[in-house]
Design an enzyme around this catalytic site. Structure first.
Site, PDB file in Angstrom:
ATOM      1  N   HIS A 174     -14.680  12.974  10.945  1.00 42.51           N
ATOM      2  CA  HIS A 174     -15.157  11.652  10.488  1.00 42.51           C
ATOM      3  C   HIS A 174     -14.524  11.277   9.153  1.00 42.51           C
ATOM      4  CE1 HIS A 174     -18.397  12.322  13.478  1.00 42.51           C
ATOM      5  NE2 HIS A 174     -18.412  13.546  12.977  1.00 42.51           N
ATOM      6  N   SER A 295       8.447  -2.028  -4.378  1.00 43.48           N
ATOM      7  CA  SER A 295       7.929  -3.386  -4.245  1.00 43.48           C
ATOM      8  C   SER A 295       8.759  -4.298  -5.141  1.00 43.48           C
ATOM      9  CB  SER A 295       6.463  -3.401  -4.682  1.00 43.48           C
ATOM     10  OG  SER A 295       6.086  -4.699  -5.097  1.00 43.48           O
ATOM     11  N   LYS A 301       5.276   0.827  -7.544  1.00 43.44           N
ATOM     12  CA  LYS A 301       5.072   1.166  -6.140  1.00 43.44           C
ATOM     13  C   LYS A 301       6.172   2.024  -5.526  1.00 43.44           C
ATOM     14  CE  LYS A 301       2.287  -0.234  -3.581  1.00 43.44           C
ATOM     15  NZ  LYS A 301       1.716  -1.502  -3.099  1.00 43.44           N
ATOM     16  N   GLU A 308       4.853   3.887   7.991  1.00 46.57           N
ATOM     17  CA  GLU A 308       4.136   2.658   8.363  1.00 46.57           C
ATOM     18  C   GLU A 308       4.836   1.959   9.532  1.00 46.57           C
ATOM     19  OE1 GLU A 308       2.947   0.121   4.912  1.00 46.57           O
ATOM     20  OE2 GLU A 308       3.714   1.808   3.774  1.00 46.57           O
TER      21      GLU A 308
END
Ligand code: ARG
Length: 485
Positions: A174, A295, A301, A308
């Site tokens: 979980h 970024s 970043k 992804e």
């Protein structure tokens, strides 16, 4: 040039008409310009060119062996096909939309090059069995190429697992801290998924490797063909048993896309973990800069874009599977033009799988593991609570009572903002009288993982044993690199 001259001109091979449909004989007007573009597949089925030539070579050789073509005719076809292949490799081949597809482009060029013999190649064959054969040949090599990358990824993970047989991180259920596990064990869980993916692809390959050629348009051919000869030349392990089925079904491609969707689902799960692990909140790993991007606005970043993107590309992989299932579902026997729509999803499905596997095979083994952060995280969240319960059970406390008692100890530790292992022996004894000094051994992370020392468990010993089994499998069952699909 009129349609009649186009189709009847036996010897005009060297000045082929600009727009010649190979079925010209039956038609009294030219195909509408838009329809020509709309129905053409050459823009995307060019990919099948080498498979198409391979199939034609074998078909021509067989026709010679059974006496349908003479040796000279056969030789001239082989020479012509070699030349066509060279032109394609050199980027000199002129692909023509008016010739609709890869098959007619190649056959037309062959005829331009060698004249009348080129027109004999299609004896006893139809584009229907030709295209079905081409796709199978192409997909067979594509599967081999994907299998190689899949194996590279497995090998990289197994090496990393060996290196981290003793590295501890929290195991989650979980997404809540559950029990400590070794990183090696976690990486081998990914590997186990990929092993089943490999098995699925190998099994699919066996069903792909059947030859439709000889089925002709749908019913077979009147020529005395010998399908065994062609199959042997093309390396097919079997011959499609029914011509109607052979030219029409694309279940083998659907099966591949199903396998591919499953691999992508696994890669997507791995992506999800890699992305979480690289976040500022986890800080379990870092990926080399070459696999990340920055970024344009936020200077701090560093994004795990490859992971992804693989997670994102899983969506199109599922889409292609649905697309082909739906394409097939209402088609009556035998071939229908609908099937031309099988190619783009299949090709993109292959590319997506191959590229995703290749990027993961290079990226995952290169991840930098931040052991200390993993360890710190495993010390939070009472990950050894089950170990304490098991300890009590070994001292003859019934499991349900032990569970209850450890629950109270956890609540106490939580209230005092500390771990179970920080509680004094006296405090622990207040929850159960059977607790003794040896309990602290059980409450360590190392003790916890080492205790799960059975086949399939997380103990470092078991990680090493599993690594050895994987390596033994790699040796027993090697997969070699494919140079060209
Ligand atoms: N381009 C076609 C395809 O991809 C080749 C087969 C065409 N056969 C036919 N009878 N129209 O399916």
């Amino acid at each position: 040039m009129s349609q009649e001259t186009q189709s009847n001109g036996q010897n005009n091979a060297n000045n082929a008409p600009e727009t010649s449909a190979l079925w010209g004989g039956r038609f009294s007007e030219a195909t509408d310009a838009f329809v020509q573009v709309f129905t053409a597949s050459v823009g995307f089925d060019q990919r099948l060119a080498f498979a198409d030539i391979q199939g034609s070579r074998a078909h021509a050789q067989m026709l010679v062996e059974v006496g349908v073509l003479t040796q000279e005719e056969g030789q001239s076809i082989q020479d012509g096909l070699n030349q066509v292949e060279q032109e394609i490799r050199n980027g000199e081949f002129q692909w023509r939309v008016d010739l609709e597809d890869v098959h007619m482009n190649i056959e037309t060029r062959l005829t331009q090059l060698i004249g009348i013999n080129g027109k004999k190649l299609h004896t006893g064959r139809s584009r229907n069995d030709q295209v079905a054969t081409d796709i199978r040949l192409y997909l067979r090599s594509a599967i081999d190429a994907c299998l190689f990358q899949l194996r590279q990824l497995q090998k990289g993970l197994v090496n990393l697992a060996e290196e981290h047989a003793e590295t501890i991180l929290p195991g989650f259920t979980h997404l809540q801290v559950a029990q400590p596990v070794t990183l090696g064990h976690h990486l081998l869980a990914w590997t186990a998924m990929l092993v089943r993916d490999e098995e699925r692809l190998v099994q699919t390959r066996q069903r792909v490797n059947f030859m439709p050629l000889g089925s002709a348009a749908l019913a077979g051919t009147t020529f005395p063909i010998n399908r065994e000869i062609t199959a042997k030349l093309l390396g097919f392990e079997g011959i499609c048993d029914n011509s109607l089925d052979a030219v029409s079904d694309r279940d083998f491609a659907i099966e591949f896309l199903s396998d591919a969707a499953m691999v992508m689902m696994h890669l997507s799960r791995m992506s999800e973990e890699v992305i979480l692990w690289m976040s500022a909140q986890f800080q379990f790993i870092d990926l080399p800069d070459r696999f990340c991007t920055g970024s344009s606005i936020m200077p701090q970043k560093k994004n795990p874009d490859v992971a992804e993107l693989v997670r994102g590309k899983t969506a199109r992989s599922y889409g292609h599977l649905m697309g082909l299932l739906t394409l097939m579902k209402s088609q009556p026997l035998a071939y229908n033009k609908d099937n031309q729509e099988d190619k783009e999803p299949l090709f993109d499905g292959i590319d997506t799988l191959y590229n995703s596997l290749m990027s993961f095979a290079q990226m995952l083994p290169a991840m930098k593991v931040k052991k200390e952060n993993m360890r710190k995280a495993a010390l939070q969240g009472f990950s050894t609570a089950t170990d304490l319960a098991d300890y009590l059970v070994r001292k003859n406390v019934p499991f349900r009572d032990a569970h209850e008692c450890v629950g109270s100890a956890v609540a106490h530790a939580q209230a005092h903002n500390c771990d179970l292992s920080d509680l004094s022996l006296e405090t622990l004894q207040s929850f159960s009288g059977v607790i003794e000094q040896d309990v602290f051994e059980v409450l360590t992370l190392e003790g916890s993982v080492a205790a799960r020392d059975h086949l399939g468990g997380t103990a470092p010993n078991q990680v090493r044993a599993s690594v050895a089994r994987h390596r033994e499998r790699f040796e027993r069952n090697p997969i070699s690199e494919v140079n060209e699909i």
